[in-house]
Motif scaffolding. Structure first.
Motif, PDB file in Angstrom:
ATOM      1  N   GLY A 606      48.298  67.190  -1.398  1.00  0.00           N
ATOM      2  CA  GLY A 606      47.217  67.405  -0.442  1.00  0.00           C
ATOM      3  C   GLY A 606      47.093  68.882  -0.155  1.00  0.00           C
ATOM      4  O   GLY A 606      47.246  69.725  -1.054  1.00  0.00           O
ATOM      5  N   ASN A 607      46.885  69.223   1.110  1.00  0.00           N
ATOM      6  CA  ASN A 607      46.723  70.626   1.474  1.00  0.00           C
ATOM      7  C   ASN A 607      47.221  70.885   2.884  1.00  0.00           C
ATOM      8  O   ASN A 607      47.038  70.050   3.781  1.00  0.00           O
ATOM      9  CB  ASN A 607      45.257  71.052   1.367  1.00  0.00           C
ATOM     10  CG  ASN A 607      44.725  70.930  -0.053  1.00  0.00           C
ATOM     11  OD1 ASN A 607      44.044  69.969  -0.390  1.00  0.00           O
ATOM     12  ND2 ASN A 607      45.075  71.882  -0.901  1.00  0.00           N
ATOM     13  N   GLY A 608      47.869  72.044   3.049  1.00  0.00           N
ATOM     14  CA  GLY A 608      48.250  72.491   4.371  1.00  0.00           C
ATOM     15  C   GLY A 608      47.081  73.165   5.063  1.00  0.00           C
ATOM     16  O   GLY A 608      45.970  73.249   4.528  1.00  0.00           O
ATOM     17  N   ASP A 609      47.344  73.700   6.251  1.00  0.00           N
ATOM     18  CA  ASP A 609      46.282  74.287   7.061  1.00  0.00           C
ATOM     19  C   ASP A 609      46.273  75.810   7.004  1.00  0.00           C
ATOM     20  O   ASP A 609      45.479  76.451   7.705  1.00  0.00           O
ATOM     21  CB  ASP A 609      46.441  73.838   8.519  1.00  0.00           C
ATOM     22  CG  ASP A 609      46.272  72.332   8.671  1.00  0.00           C
ATOM     23  OD1 ASP A 609      45.555  71.733   7.850  1.00  0.00           O
ATOM     24  OD2 ASP A 609      46.877  71.760   9.601  1.00  0.00           O
ATOM     25  N   GLY A 610      47.147  76.400   6.209  1.00  0.00           N
ATOM     26  CA  GLY A 610      47.242  77.848   6.170  1.00  0.00           C
ATOM     27  C   GLY A 610      46.440  78.462   5.042  1.00  0.00           C
ATOM     28  O   GLY A 610      45.511  77.860   4.486  1.00  0.00           O
ATOM     29  N   ASP A 611      46.829  79.684   4.687  1.00  0.00           N
ATOM     30  CA  ASP A 611      46.131  80.451   3.656  1.00  0.00           C
ATOM     31  C   ASP A 611      46.822  80.310   2.313  1.00  0.00           C
ATOM     32  O   ASP A 611      48.046  80.135   2.230  1.00  0.00           O
ATOM     33  CB  ASP A 611      46.089  81.930   4.048  1.00  0.00           C
ATOM     34  CG  ASP A 611      45.314  82.169   5.333  1.00  0.00           C
ATOM     35  OD1 ASP A 611      44.305  81.463   5.543  1.00  0.00           O
ATOM     36  OD2 ASP A 611      45.727  83.040   6.123  1.00  0.00           O
ATOM     37  N   ALA A 612      46.045  80.431   1.250  1.00  0.00           N
ATOM     38  CA  ALA A 612      46.603  80.482  -0.095  1.00  0.00           C
ATOM     39  C   ALA A 612      47.389  81.774  -0.266  1.00  0.00           C
ATOM     40  O   ALA A 612      47.174  82.748   0.464  1.00  0.00           O
ATOM     41  CB  ALA A 612      45.486  80.397  -1.125  1.00  0.00           C
ATOM     42  N   PRO A 613      48.322  81.825  -1.197  1.00  0.00           N
ATOM     43  CA  PRO A 613      49.120  83.046  -1.370  1.00  0.00           C
ATOM     44  C   PRO A 613      48.287  84.213  -1.897  1.00  0.00           C
ATOM     45  O   PRO A 613      47.200  84.025  -2.447  1.00  0.00           O
ATOM     46  CB  PRO A 613      50.190  82.622  -2.366  1.00  0.00           C
ATOM     47  CG  PRO A 613      49.620  81.443  -3.074  1.00  0.00           C
ATOM     48  CD  PRO A 613      48.728  80.748  -2.103  1.00  0.00           C
ATOM     49  N   GLN A 614      48.823  85.408  -1.736  1.00  0.00           N
ATOM     50  CA  GLN A 614      48.184  86.618  -2.240  1.00  0.00           C
ATOM     51  C   GLN A 614      48.477  86.781  -3.730  1.00  0.00           C
ATOM     52  O   GLN A 614      49.357  86.136  -4.292  1.00  0.00           O
ATOM     53  CB  GLN A 614      48.695  87.832  -1.468  1.00  0.00           C
ATOM     54  CG  GLN A 614      48.380  87.801   0.013  1.00  0.00           C
ATOM     55  CD  GLN A 614      46.892  87.831   0.287  1.00  0.00           C
ATOM     56  OE1 GLN A 614      46.180  88.684  -0.245  1.00  0.00           O
ATOM     57  NE2 GLN A 614      46.415  86.896   1.095  1.00  0.00           N
ATOM     58  N   THR A 615      47.728  87.663  -4.362  1.00  0.00           N
ATOM     59  CA  THR A 615      47.918  87.958  -5.779  1.00  0.00           C
ATOM     60  C   THR A 615      49.355  88.411  -6.037  1.00  0.00           C
ATOM     61  O   THR A 615      49.907  89.228  -5.289  1.00  0.00           O
ATOM     62  CB  THR A 615      46.945  89.049  -6.240  1.00  0.00           C
ATOM     63  OG1 THR A 615      45.606  88.630  -5.957  1.00  0.00           O
ATOM     64  CG2 THR A 615      47.088  89.326  -7.729  1.00  0.00           C
ATOM     65  N   VAL A 616      49.951  87.872  -7.089  1.00  0.00           N
ATOM     66  CA  VAL A 616      51.337  88.225  -7.431  1.00  0.00           C
ATOM     67  C   VAL A 616      51.401  89.687  -7.867  1.00  0.00           C
ATOM     68  O   VAL A 616      50.544  90.177  -8.606  1.00  0.00           O
ATOM     69  CB  VAL A 616      51.862  87.308  -8.553  1.00  0.00           C
ATOM     70  CG1 VAL A 616      53.262  87.723  -8.987  1.00  0.00           C
ATOM     71  CG2 VAL A 616      51.853  85.857  -8.097  1.00  0.00           C
ATOM     72  N   LYS A 617      52.427  90.372  -7.405  1.00  0.00           N
ATOM     73  CA  LYS A 617      52.629  91.777  -7.752  1.00  0.00           C
ATOM     74  C   LYS A 617      53.821  91.924  -8.694  1.00  0.00           C
ATOM     75  O   LYS A 617      54.747  91.120  -8.690  1.00  0.00           O
ATOM     76  CB  LYS A 617      52.869  92.599  -6.488  1.00  0.00           C
ATOM     77  CG  LYS A 617      51.692  92.609  -5.516  1.00  0.00           C
ATOM     78  CD  LYS A 617      52.029  93.411  -4.265  1.00  0.00           C
ATOM     79  CE  LYS A 617      50.858  93.396  -3.277  1.00  0.00           C
ATOM     80  NZ  LYS A 617      51.178  94.165  -2.036  1.00  0.00           N
ATOM     81  N   GLY A 618      53.756  92.990  -9.483  1.00  0.00           N
ATOM     82  CA  GLY A 618      54.907  93.387 -10.287  1.00  0.00           C
ATOM     83  C   GLY A 618      55.155  92.562 -11.529  1.00  0.00           C
ATOM     84  O   GLY A 618      56.299  92.530 -12.006  1.00  0.00           O
ATOM     85  N   LEU A 619      54.119  91.924 -12.079  1.00  0.00           N
ATOM     86  CA  LEU A 619      54.331  91.161 -13.310  1.00  0.00           C
ATOM     87  C   LEU A 619      54.771  92.108 -14.423  1.00  0.00           C
ATOM     88  O   LEU A 619      54.114  93.115 -14.703  1.00  0.00           O
ATOM     89  CB  LEU A 619      53.053  90.432 -13.720  1.00  0.00           C
ATOM     90  CG  LEU A 619      53.127  89.662 -15.053  1.00  0.00           C
ATOM     91  CD1 LEU A 619      54.131  88.518 -14.965  1.00  0.00           C
ATOM     92  CD2 LEU A 619      51.750  89.136 -15.455  1.00  0.00           C
ATOM     93  N   THR A 620      55.882  91.762 -15.067  1.00  0.00           N
ATOM     94  CA  THR A 620      56.427  92.563 -16.162  1.00  0.00           C
ATOM     95  C   THR A 620      56.797  91.643 -17.310  1.00  0.00           C
ATOM     96  O   THR A 620      57.416  90.597 -17.102  1.00  0.00           O
ATOM     97  CB  THR A 620      57.685  93.330 -15.718  1.00  0.00           C
ATOM     98  OG1 THR A 620      57.358  94.164 -14.603  1.00  0.00           O
ATOM     99  CG2 THR A 620      58.224  94.196 -16.845  1.00  0.00           C
ATOM    100  N   VAL A 621      56.398  92.044 -18.499  1.00  0.00           N
ATOM    101  CA  VAL A 621      56.748  91.291 -19.702  1.00  0.00           C
ATOM    102  C   VAL A 621      57.501  92.229 -20.632  1.00  0.00           C
ATOM    103  O   VAL A 621      56.952  93.238 -21.088  1.00  0.00           O
ATOM    104  CB  VAL A 621      55.497  90.732 -20.401  1.00  0.00           C
ATOM    105  CG1 VAL A 621      55.901  89.971 -21.662  1.00  0.00           C
ATOM    106  CG2 VAL A 621      54.706  89.835 -19.465  1.00  0.00           C
ATOM    107  N   LYS A 622      58.753  91.935 -20.899  1.00  0.00           N
ATOM    108  CA  LYS A 622      59.568  92.743 -21.798  1.00  0.00           C
ATOM    109  C   LYS A 622      59.790  91.955 -23.082  1.00  0.00           C
ATOM    110  O   LYS A 622      60.655  91.089 -23.152  1.00  0.00           O
ATOM    111  CB  LYS A 622      60.894  93.105 -21.137  1.00  0.00           C
ATOM    112  CG  LYS A 622      60.738  94.012 -19.915  1.00  0.00           C
ATOM    113  CD  LYS A 622      62.099  94.374 -19.319  1.00  0.00           C
ATOM    114  CE  LYS A 622      61.929  95.301 -18.129  1.00  0.00           C
ATOM    115  NZ  LYS A 622      63.245  95.660 -17.515  1.00  0.00           N
TER     116      LYS A 622
END
Length: 699
Positions: A606-622
């Motif tokens: 279902g769904n909670g009553d808050g906000d969706a998360p923010q954009t993920v930071k620091g994605l790194t692919v090695k």
């Protein structure tokens, strides 16, 4: 000593044989045809009296041994004498108005008094129809959405070497499906028949067994195709197997088109081209290629050369490497199997499974050709069907079919591999072909509620309803616990752990606390087979239960009533008729098919009553410079997220594959093709929704 009686032509001879088998027995030979032993045991007399709680004798009480015809009725003074054998130690005593005595005797306990307590007989609760509620009507359930694993009546493994060490379990795998007369027929391994559905949500079972021996699988990796009004059907074989046909398959009755296939076609696929020509694709090996051949439609005899289609190339394709995380290049070479053919816009898409059905990275790849017999070219976007993370893991050895609205679907094998490596389930995923003819499926939310066949949705990713997971790692209370199978396993999002109660009795329960009042749209109860005794198919297997809701944990409201259901629903999924505002949900058992009450997941969406998360930071692919099949992916944690979806693909607009990661901020990825450049992005997940995708990276 054995007393031997030989009976022949009406004359009996009795002999005494010394130094024979230690257990006394009688060997009987009748007319020189029958030959069997009758066990001879020592008699044992158990005597005593049956008394009431005031130690007054009870006349007419029945004394009996468990699982035995031996009975004795007490005399006026309450006395009894019952004859049994050495191993008869389990005594029952019955008298009207008294509690039944269930007593285990010592081996030398031959004289005893039995005192019976008073008890008023309590009749079984009156059966009544299940109640309809605002949220669920058992007579008219919603069938708009589904949630993997597919909720079919998975058969129990026959009583063979697979189940003896670890107890009985359900399994099915190697699925394929066809549309026949507006309905969908699902065929899979060892089911004693098949399933069909009108909407890809509600599945019915049809008994249609071709099992020859009690310990055999029924049909392993079956194949089917439709020609006009006729459905043809066969299974895997190295030694020759019939091809059956029916114009009324829901009767379960089939005739034989041929007695035996002439080719050793394990994991077969029968493909009828739109020009009327029939082809067979087959093979299962870690040493030999998958094959293709044209067949005569009249007798299924091969009429072309047998072509080698492909072999695995794990040194180039990382996702084809053996191991749970494509991390084992020592134990065995990887296996390829599950050949399947789909034709779209004049192209032939040959599908195959790798690297092993017992791994979470089990997947289906694709080769493409302009001809049904090749040559075939490896599709750059691979694997086509892939799901290495989340509650459901693995998506290999499957089949692709088209629904009545023209939308494609892929059914595939999901890993469970808890009691046995070939313990498996089935998943269903939307499939499409993009503008460049690339075949792909969507599994980012493949174990969340998705819109089903009644919805005409062309883009696979749009099948996701947007209902998020509300139950992950939430507190759970239960009625009882059997050993190590604790309550926390209900919300850990692993199909390979489970909670088990001490019994299978009515009234065992489990209660999830969502942490706050939230909007619930669907519930999935994933039952597991703990101390089950069922083997193979039976028609009296069903689940009955009730689900209650509460905002405060004290006052409860009935939400779902399946107390009179006759459905076997090992992965029962319920879409609620209207949103439910609640904090607590409670499952209460009414009837389990076999064994103890046990569940691997009490999943709430279902769904909670808050906000969706923010954009993920620091994605790194090695990406590993020495082995470009591998990459280490990491990102910064989001305190508002419970999980993440990593997307990757061969172009910014072709990031079709997704890897779900829960509770971690890194992933050791070993499924890349060495010579391919990839694009990566990521999104965060919480109970309120999804974050925007982060900036795309190229490696």
């Amino acid at each position: 000593m054995i007393r031997r009686i030989l009976i022949s032509c009406g004359i009996a001879f009795v002999t005494l044989v010394a130094n024979a088998a230690p257990d006394d027995s009688i060997k009987v030979v009748k007319g020189q045809v029958s030959d069997y032993y009758i066990t001879v045991t020592h008699e044992r007399i158990v005597k005593g009296r049956v008394l009431d709680k005031n130690h007054q004798p009870l006349e007419g009480a029945t004394v009996m041994f468990f699982a035995s015809p031996m009975h004795s009725t007490t005399a006026r003074d309450g006395s009894f004498a019952i004859k049994g054998a050495d191993n008869d130690i389990h005594l029952y005593v019955y008298y009207p108005g008294k509690k039944i005595v269930n007593k285990i005797l010592a081996l030398d306990e031959n004289n005893l008094d039995i005192v019976m307590e008073d008890e008023a007989h309590k009749a079984t609760a009156v059966r009544r129809p299940a109640q309809a509620t605002r949220w669920y009507d058992p007579q008219a359930p919603l069938s708009r959405t589904f949630c993997n694993p597919v909720n079919i009546s998975y058969n129990f493994e026959p009583f063979n070497n697979n189940v003896r060490p670890n107890g009985s379990f359900r399994s099915s795998a190697d699925p394929m499906a066809v549309e026949y007369k507006g309905e969908y027929f699902l065929f899979s391994t060892n089911q004693g028949g098949f399933h069909y559905s009108k909407n890809l949500v509600d599945w019915e079972f049809v008994p249609a067994s071709f099992q020859r021996k009690p310990t055999d699988d029924d049909q392993c990796a079956p194949a089917a195709y439709v020609s006009g009004d006729t459905l043809f059907y066969t299974g895997s074989t190295y030694e020759g197997l019939a091809v059956w046909y029916s114009t009324h398959p829901k009767t379960g009755r089939f005739k034989r088109a041929i007695e035996k296939n002439v080719l050793p076609s394990w994991d077969p696929c029968l493909f009828l081209d739109d020009d009327g020509r029939l082809y067979l694709y087959y093979g299962s090996s870690n040493e030999y290629p998958l094959k293709a051949v044209e067949l005569d439609r009249n007798d299924f005899y091969p009429v072309s050369k047998i072509h080698d289609v492909m072999m695995l190339r794990p040194e180039e394709h990382g996702w084809e490497r053996f191991g749970m995380n494509n991390d084992d290049e020592v134990t065995l070479r990887p296996f390829t199997e599950g050949a399947y053919m789909t034709k779209h816009n004049g192209k032939y898409y040959f599908q195959y499974g790798a690297p092993g059905t017992e791994f979470k990275v089990y997947a289906d790849g694709v080769y493409v050709s302009d001809s049904p017999l090749g040559p075939f070219t490896y599709q750059k976007h691979n694997p086509m069907s892939y799901k290495p993370g989340g509650y459901v893991q693995g998506s290999g050895h499957g089949g692709t079919f088209c629904d009545v609205k023209g939308n494609y679907w892929h059914v595939s094998t999901c890993m469970l591999s808890l009691k046995y490596k070939f313990e498996r389930r089935i998943g269903l995923y939307p499939v499409a072909f993009d503008g460049d003819g690339v075949m792909y499926s969507s599994s980012a939310f493949g174990d969340y509620p998705n819109w089903a066949e009644p919805m005409d949705i062309k883009k696979p990713a749009d099948r996701f309803t947007g209902w998020m997971l509300l139950s992950y790692q939430k507190p759970v209370e239960v009625s009882s616990i059997d050993s190590i199978y604790t309550a926390a396993n209900l919300t850990d999002e692993s199909m390979r752990t489970y909670w088990a109660a001490r019994s299978g009795n009515p009234g065992e329960w489990a209660q999830v606390d969502l942490g706050a009042v939230k909007t619930v749209r669907a519930i999935q109860l994933n039952f597991y087979d703990h101390k089950a005794t069922q083997h193979n198919r039976a028609m009296d297997i069903y689940h009955q239960y009730r689900v209650y809701a509460s905002e405060d944990g004290k006052s409860w409201t009935l939400v779902v009533d399946k107390s009179d259901s006759d459905k076997d629903c090992p992965h029962d999924y319920i879409e609620l008729s209207e949103p439910l505002r609640t904090r607590y949900l409670k499952y209460e058992n009414v009837h389990m098919p076999t064994g103890h009450v046990a569940m691997s997941g009490f999943r709430v969406f279902g769904n909670g009553d808050g906000d969706a998360p923010q954009t993920v930071k620091g994605l790194t692919v090695k990406r590993d410079k020495k082995d470009r099949r591998s990459a280490f992916i990491s990102w910064q944690p989001d305190t508002d997220a419970y999980g993440y979806n990593i997307y990757y693909g061969i172009a910014p607009d072709k990031m079709y594959n997704a890897i779900t990661v829960l509770g971690q901020t890194e992933y050791d990825f070993r499924g890349l093709d060495a010579d391919t450049e990839y694009y990566f992005t990521i999104e965060a997940l919480n109970e309120n929704g999804r974050s925007p995708l982060c900036k795309t990276l190229k490696y």
